[in-house]
Design an enzyme around this catalytic site. Structure first.
Site, PDB file in Angstrom:
ATOM      1  N   GLY B 274      61.742  97.120  -3.232  1.00 49.25           N
ATOM      2  CA  GLY B 274      61.241  96.711  -4.544  1.00 49.25           C
ATOM      3  C   GLY B 274      60.692  97.875  -5.323  1.00 49.25           C
ATOM      4  O   GLY B 274      61.214  98.259  -6.349  1.00 49.25           O
ATOM      5  N   PHE B 275      59.587  98.422  -4.821  1.00 46.22           N
ATOM      6  CA  PHE B 275      58.944  99.610  -5.400  1.00 46.22           C
ATOM      7  C   PHE B 275      58.490  99.370  -6.840  1.00 46.22           C
ATOM      8  O   PHE B 275      58.324 100.307  -7.610  1.00 46.22           O
ATOM      9  CB  PHE B 275      59.896 100.822  -5.335  1.00 46.22           C
ATOM     10  CG  PHE B 275      60.656 100.922  -4.041  1.00 46.22           C
ATOM     11  CD1 PHE B 275      59.979 101.104  -2.850  1.00 46.22           C
ATOM     12  CD2 PHE B 275      62.031 100.795  -4.015  1.00 46.22           C
ATOM     13  CE1 PHE B 275      60.668 101.161  -1.643  1.00 46.22           C
ATOM     14  CE2 PHE B 275      62.731 100.845  -2.813  1.00 46.22           C
ATOM     15  CZ  PHE B 275      62.046 101.038  -1.626  1.00 46.22           C
ATOM     16  N   PRO B 665      49.414 101.053  12.936  1.00 52.58           N
ATOM     17  CA  PRO B 665      49.806 102.468  12.808  1.00 52.58           C
ATOM     18  C   PRO B 665      51.316 102.661  12.649  1.00 52.58           C
ATOM     19  O   PRO B 665      51.749 103.573  11.959  1.00 52.58           O
ATOM     20  CB  PRO B 665      49.323 103.091  14.118  1.00 52.58           C
ATOM     21  CG  PRO B 665      48.208 102.209  14.568  1.00 52.58           C
ATOM     22  CD  PRO B 665      48.600 100.815  14.128  1.00 52.58           C
ATOM     23  N   GLN B 671      55.117 103.393   5.902  1.00 52.00           N
ATOM     24  CA  GLN B 671      54.759 103.274   4.490  1.00 52.00           C
ATOM     25  C   GLN B 671      54.404 104.636   3.901  1.00 52.00           C
ATOM     26  O   GLN B 671      54.835 104.996   2.808  1.00 52.00           O
ATOM     27  CB  GLN B 671      53.560 102.337   4.321  1.00 52.00           C
ATOM     28  CG  GLN B 671      53.861 100.898   4.533  1.00 52.00           C
ATOM     29  CD  GLN B 671      54.264 100.239   3.224  1.00 52.00           C
ATOM     30  OE1 GLN B 671      55.321 100.524   2.681  1.00 52.00           O
ATOM     31  NE2 GLN B 671      53.418  99.385   2.699  1.00 52.00           N
ATOM     32  N   GLU B 737      51.632 102.713  -1.941  1.00 51.65           N
ATOM     33  CA  GLU B 737      51.901 103.613  -3.059  1.00 51.65           C
ATOM     34  C   GLU B 737      51.301 104.998  -2.910  1.00 51.65           C
ATOM     35  O   GLU B 737      51.818 105.963  -3.465  1.00 51.65           O
ATOM     36  CB  GLU B 737      51.436 102.944  -4.361  1.00 51.65           C
ATOM     37  CG  GLU B 737      52.342 101.752  -4.657  1.00 51.65           C
ATOM     38  CD  GLU B 737      51.846 100.856  -5.764  1.00 51.65           C
ATOM     39  OE1 GLU B 737      52.204 101.106  -6.915  1.00 51.65           O
ATOM     40  OE2 GLU B 737      51.099  99.901  -5.469  1.00 51.65           O
TER      41      GLU B 737
END
Lengths: 169, 773, 328
Positions: B274-275, B665, B671, B737
């Site tokens: 998606g981002f 973790p 991510q 993010e």
């Protein structure tokens, strides 16, 4: 025409425009093979044709009459994941999972290429008989499979595990 | 939008008396923040087997009887009107079921644009195919439905259209000359001035005053946007979507089609990346309209070109960063201003000035954002909107100042570390940036870096190291509700209409819930991705983990109360109050007395209940009103720049993060790495090419929009402080993010260290370095 | 994709009979043609699948190598004779595309692939190649990847193949056949410069089929290499590439040299001028640089691609330095 998908012979009637990818996804409901660009630029649609990795989006299905196609759906045996599938889980070699089937099929085809001694753009000695599956070799050879979530490290870790296990076996 | 700010403040005022004090000053932190159980362990993804087997169903893969396939026709001008539109040939083409244009499209209200209402999810407020007007180059002007995708695609090429063109705003320089200040930037003021920064800059002992440019970027998720939609006989609308805003999409679609929210069900169990880009664009709306006209299910799977034409990406910016420093390395002035291109119909001003509002102490500030109106597909949020490109400018300038002053760039950051938020004066809830720097520097071997550029060379390769700060705000979205259903077998299912795009949503929530309820991981499931479930919040702003956890916490408390009501006098729990109770070992017990315990199985069996359910909404995110809550990181980069060709390759990278408690973790590392790798693309290879003559995107393809490939990506080391934020549920911050922030500057600073050349214009392609190498 | 009929050719004769029909196109691996058909830039009525033809690599008695046109790119790159005797060709092929695409793409198809010019690919743009006389939006547009040599006011596109650059350097000969007969042609002559007719990209006659590529015996090609400069480390088209063969005499002079450039022109660019400037000269950097400059004397920059002139010069010098170093 007759085509073999994951070991099963199938008779299909096709518009010549239908790609191998759309044959799998829209006609045979095998959605494991993904459409990421439909233009040969992302590798998400990678399948194995007689063991060789190809892009099913650029392949007109009619060209593959009589061929044997393997997709991600054909990898697990008797409910047990293919070792590479398990390695992808163990090394977190994916996030969203969309490029994953293509990465896995590509890696299986790639491992066979290495075993066969096919060189790559980063192979130092073209004349070498044996190719070592170094990380850079794997990275170069997997560069046709884009991943946007950024699972690259985990993917290479997973493939490294399989390649080194196979080499040792 | 003042609407949302006013609404939010009103809600805050009324809610302040009711809110649990957990997250507020004097409140007791979440009891789970220090506990090591399921939380903190590297649990493999719960959906891993389905994903590696290709069994996870995506939006374009949902079967429907009598399916039709959609193809879109896109405008080729940026602004004007359709003059002639011939669709007969398309209509007559084999297999065509419907040709829809503005002439026969159903009447639809314009989408409520994101930020105009807390529930709005529209990417733009432009009406969709309602008249002959063209607003951007690539706007859909016709929809073809056919029996097969091949037939639809072919028929789309038979539509003939001519236009009456009007002058369009497609030049950034021109539009920038007429830039204007938006009402606000995501609810924050567009301007912050503290003291007289320009005067302080003029008088500063050391100063840097630079302009930085960042291009347009595309999310380029590997799954193209897609939806499979149909109308049920009873008028119910079913939308299988790829979305990161389920409930917002439902509310917005209800407005567009004049429906009640309950008449719409949206399902999105898996999203192929998606981002920020998987939002409500034209294609879902058009598919729904075409399905209504045709009476048949519609699958709209955008072509890769279609993704670029219909869905916007990160916009282009021009930023000025000026820093004035005193002789001791403290800042007397921090100026960060600039302009982002935006359309007149959306609300994404790319908040590049946000990092400078919170990162460093300075004697004076001038922070201002403007927008330049451009006729283009609406730009939107893309992974750390603002912070990603804002940190490129700010952190490059910090590096330039350090170099100018002969200070190590990490030492400079030590000297400007603030004691409290420099612009809001709020205390930090949790800030360990210097700790992240120290750990990162140690592990990366920062001390080996020569402060002198071009000091290290191996053959053709110049080698350099750079560093930059990463930062991203902590957000928790209001409005989410979780339902926990506990069965007599001792299994708990958490349900909430939330999203999985690769973050590991279900996995980490299963972990958190297991610890919350004292259950083993195997006894917890998480249901999501369906508006039939209690409403979730958006998967945006790195907020989902905290937002869901807060709702689950509230539901868990309610569940305990409900269970206590069930226990009879014979229970070991008889007479205990909720405050005495902790969940542990598959049941409830007194927090101090080991024998006062009863298992869930026993409680439900004794009460002869098959299941107990509790549903609760998360309390308002008031913690962000009282504290400056942010995540931080230190990004370390080593590059090799080829002295012959100017090619830059990243050879080593390390991110050291301070993002509160790490819940898992394994998924956290992914991510962080994912953000960093997208940052490498931002720094080196990616740019959406917008032809200013026509307003058209020219590289609408993954062959020509260059996301990093495997060979571009080195092994990326990630470490973290793992220091819980006492003001956040689970002590955790979202981490989707922050990874991308600071990367652009870390790379650019490393390139400078390698070559002596500052590149202030992303991406750092070889042509920009050729002259200096 | 516009509807078409599909025929699989059993042999070359059958193929060329089918291929001579108006609207017929030969289909190899499809990695470029299928993409262009999907974009409706190519709209053949009939596809003649020639992937079943000439799939062998033959080492011939005269020392040459005959590569069937339907041989896959991977098969060429992994062939021992290619790797050992013509490493520049193996390197060039391996620098192109991806493993999957190299497994599909044929030699013939690779030669006939079309430009990646952004304006050629977008039918909203003007392109003389797609629509003769329409104009060219690339000349004043995004042209970072475009030609610096041999371009015309009608077209500034480049040929995207890596393999062809090596073939040009090696003096490869293309074997052609159509219904009326067979002929051969040096690869360097096969592709045209755009001049006033950029839509005509090769000298192929209607219905003419590439049946094989012949690599003449060239013992000095054992010392050859290919260097590709691009925007990402892999899986992108060349900004500039250099294929080179260097034969150095014992006294350090250039006995023979073959040099070809990719990414700089409408065709694979054999650097005859540089070769002439190098033959008989010392193998040192100054001579390499002078030769590169001679080759690039007529190079003309566009808005975005001026850097390519310097990049090409440097890459030529670096590649020759590398080969000279190996020889030393």
């Amino acid at each position: 025409m007759l085509i073999t998908i994951n070991g099963r012979g199938m008779e299909v009637a096709l518009d010549p425009r239908t790609s191998l990818l759309d044959l799998l996804r829209e006609h045979l409901e095998l959605h494991g093979t993904k459409k990421g660009c439909d233009q040969g630029a992302c590798g998400a649609c990678t399948v194995l044709a007689d063991g060789e990795r190809i892009l099913s989006c650029m392949a007109l299905a009619v060209q593959y009459e009589g061929r044997s196609i393997s997709t991600v759906e054909g990898l697990a045996r008797d409910g047990t994941l293919h070792p590479l599938q398990q390695a992808f889980i163990d090394h977190d070699g994916f996030q969203c999972g969309y490029c994953t089937p293509g990465q896995i099929c590509s890696a299986i085809g790639m491992a066979a290429e290495i075993a066969r001694g096919v060189p790559s753009a980063v192979t130092p000695d073209l004349a070498a008989i044996t190719i070592l599956p170094t990380r850079d070799e794997l990275r170069e050879r997997m560069s046709g499979n884009l991943c946007r979530c950024g699972a690259h490290n985990g993917i290479i870790d997973a493939i490294t595990e399989i390649c080194t296990t196979e080499a040792a076996a | 939008m003042t609407t949302i700010r006013d609404a939010a403040q009103k809600i805050m005022q009324t809610a302040i008396g009711l809110a649990p004090e957990r997250w507020l000053p004097g409140g007791t932190p979440d009891p789970l923040i220090g506990r090591h159980g399921a939380i903190g362990s590297s649990v493999p993804r719960v959906d891993g087997p389905r994903k590696v087997k290709g069994e996870a169903p995506f939006a374009a893969e949902v079967p429907a009887r009598n399916m039709t396939y959609a193809a879109l026709v896109y405008s080729t001008i940026a602004r004007g009107h359709i003059a002639t539109l011939e669709t007969d040939a398309a209509q007559a083409a084999p297999g065509v079921v419907l040709v829809m244009t503005y002439r026969n499209a159903p009447r639809m209200a314009p989408p409520a644009v994101f930020m105009s209402d807390p529930r709005a999810a529209g990417a733009s407020s432009l009406p969709v195919m309602q008249d002959d007007a063209i607003h951007w180059n690539g706007e859909p002007i016709a929809v073809i439905l056919a029996e097969t995708q091949e037939q639809a695609d072919h028929a789309a090429t038979l539509v003939r259209v001519t236009y009456t063109e009007e002058a369009a705003s497609t030049s950034f320089e021109y539009a920038a000359a007429h830039a204007h200040r938006p009402d606000n930037v995501l609810g924050e003021p567009a301007v912050i001035e503290i003291g007289n920064a320009e005067a302080a800059l003029a008088e500063a002992a050391h100063k840097i005053d630079r302009t930085y440019h960042t291009p347009r970027y595309s999310h380029a998720a590997i799954e193209p946007h897609a939806a499979t939609v149909w109308w049920e006989a009873d008028g119910q609308l079913i939308v299988h979507d790829a979305t990161q805003m389920l409930n917002g999409t439902r509310w917005t679609l209800a407005g567009i089609f004049g429906l009640k929210e309950e008449q719409i069900r949206i399902l999105s169990p898996f999203v192929g990346g998606g981002f920020g880009g998987k939002a409500l664009w034209n294609h879902q709306i058009l598919a729904i309209a075409a399905s209504r006209l045709s009476g048949r299910p519609v699958r709209v799977a955008l072509s890769r070109e279609g993704v670029f034409r219909v869905s916007g990406g990160r916009t282009t910016t021009r930023q000025r960063v000026a820093l004035g420093a005193r002789a001791d390395g403290t800042l007397s002035a921090l100026i960060h201003t600039g302009i982002a291109a935006m359309t007149a119909y959306n609300n994404c001003p790319e908040q590049f000035s946000f990092p400078a509002r919170h990162l460093y102490a300075a004697g004076s500030f001038k922070l201002e954002q403007k927008v330049a109106d451009i006729d283009m597909v609406a730009n939107t949020f893309m992974r750390a909107p603002g912070e990603s490109v804002g940190t490129f400018a700010l952190e490059s300038a910090i590096d330039e100042l350090a170099d100018d002053m002969g200070l190590d760039p990490i030492e400079l950051r030590r000297r400007i570390e603030p004691a409290k938020d420099p612009t809001s004066d709020h205390p930090f809830s949790s800030r360990h940036l210097l700790d992240a720097y120290a750990r990162g520097a140690e592990r990366f071997g920062w001390s080996a870096r020569s402060p002198t550029p071009r000091a290290r060379r191996e053959g053709e390769w110049l080698i350099g190291m750079g560093v930059a700060t990463a930062t991203y705000p902590y957000y928790r979205m209001p409005g989410g509700t979780a339902r926990i259903t506990l069965t007599r077998a001792g299994h708990a299912c958490v349900a909430m209409a939330s999203h999985e795009m690769g973050m590991g949503t279900a996995t980490v929530q299963v972990q958190a819930t297991a610890d919350r309820l004292g259950l083993p991981l195997t006894h917890v499931t998480f249901a999501y991705g369906d508006t039939a479930l209690p409403p979730g919040t958006i998967a945006g702003g790195s907020s989902q983990t905290a937002s869901i956890a807060a709702a689950v916490t509230a539901a868990g408390e309610k569940l305990v109360s409900a269970l206590l009501k069930l226990v009879g006098n014979a229970s070991p729990l008889a007479g205990l109050k909720a405050g005495d109770i902790v969940a542990r070992d598959g049941g409830l017990g007194h927090r101090a007395l080991a024998d006062r315990f009863e298992s869930y199985v026993s409680i439900l069996s004794r009460a002869n209940r098959d299941q107990v359910s509790a549903e609760a909404e998360a309390p308002m995110p008031l913690e962000v009103q009282k504290y400056a809550m942010h995540s931080y990181g230190a990004q370390f980069c080593e590059v090799r720049v080829n002295a012959v060709t100017g090619e830059t390759r990243v050879s080593r990278f390390l991110g050291a993060f301070d993002t509160g408690r790490i819940v898992n973790p394994r998924t956290a590392a992914s991510q962080f790495r994912g953000g960093i790798i997208m940052g490498l693309g931002l720094a080196l290879t990616e740019e959406t090419l917008f032809d200013e003559r026509t307003g058209r995107i020219m590289n609408a393809s993954l062959a020509e929009y260059h996301v990093p490939v495997h060979l571009d990506v080195p092994e990326i080391d990630v470490i973290w402080t793992d220091t819980p934020d006492p003001r956040a549920p689970l002590g955790a911050h979202g981490i989707g993010e922050i990874g991308i922030t600071g990367v652009g500057a870390a790379v650019a600073n490393a390139v400078y260290n390698a070559t002596g050349r500052r590149i202030r214009d992303l991406p750092i392609t070889l042509d920009k370095l050729l002259g200096s190498t | 994709m516009t509807p078409f009929s599909y025929a699989r050719a059993g042999d070359t004769t059958a193929a060329t009979h089918l291929g001579v029909a108006a609207g017929a196109k030969y289909l190899g691996g499809g990695t470029n043609l299928v993409d262009l058909m999907r974009e409706t830039i190519e709209r053949p009525d009939t596809l003649v699948d020639v992937t079943g033809l000439s799939r062998t690599i033959e080492e011939r008695g005269d020392g040459s190598l005959m590569i069937g046109a339907a041989v896959r790119n991977t098969a060429v790159a992994e062939h021992r004779a290619v790797r050992e005797r013509y490493p520049v060709l193996a390197r060039a092929i391996l620098a192109g595309a991806s493993g999957q695409i190299r497994n599909m793409a044929t030699v013939g198809g690779n030669i006939l692939q079309r430009t990646r010019c952004l304006y050629f690919y977008d039918d909203a743009a003007r392109c003389n190649k797609r629509t003769p006389g329409a104009g060219c939006d690339a000349i004043d547009g995004f042209n970072r990847a475009h030609a610096i040599l041999g371009a015309s006011p009608t077209c500034v596109a480049t040929h995207p193949s890596d393999m062809c650059v090596a073939l040009a350097a090696l003096g490869a000969v293309v074997h052609l056949e159509n219904a009326t007969g067979a002929r051969t042609m040096p690869l360097v002559d096969l592709h045209r410069l755009p001049a006033g007719r950029p839509e005509v990209e090769t000298l192929l006659e209607p219905g003419e089929l590439i049946t094989a590529i012949e690599l003449p015996q060239l013992p000095c090609a054992v010392r050859s290499t290919y260097r590709k400069v691009r925007d990402r480390a892999s899986y992108s088209f060349a900004l500039v590439s250099v294929a080179a063969v260097l034969d150095r005499s014992d006294d350090g002079m250039v006995r023979d040299v073959r040099l070809a450039l990719g990414g700089v022109a409408h065709k694979p660019w054999r650097a005859f001028t540089a070769e002439a400037a190098l033959r008989g000269r010392p193998t040192n950097e100054a001579c390499f640089r002078a030769a590169a400059e001679a080759e690039l004397a007529d190079a003309a920059p566009l808005r975005d691609n001026g850097f390519k002139i310097e990049l090409t010069r440097r890459t030529i010098v670096a590649v020759l330095n590398e080969l000279a170093g190996e020889a030393a």
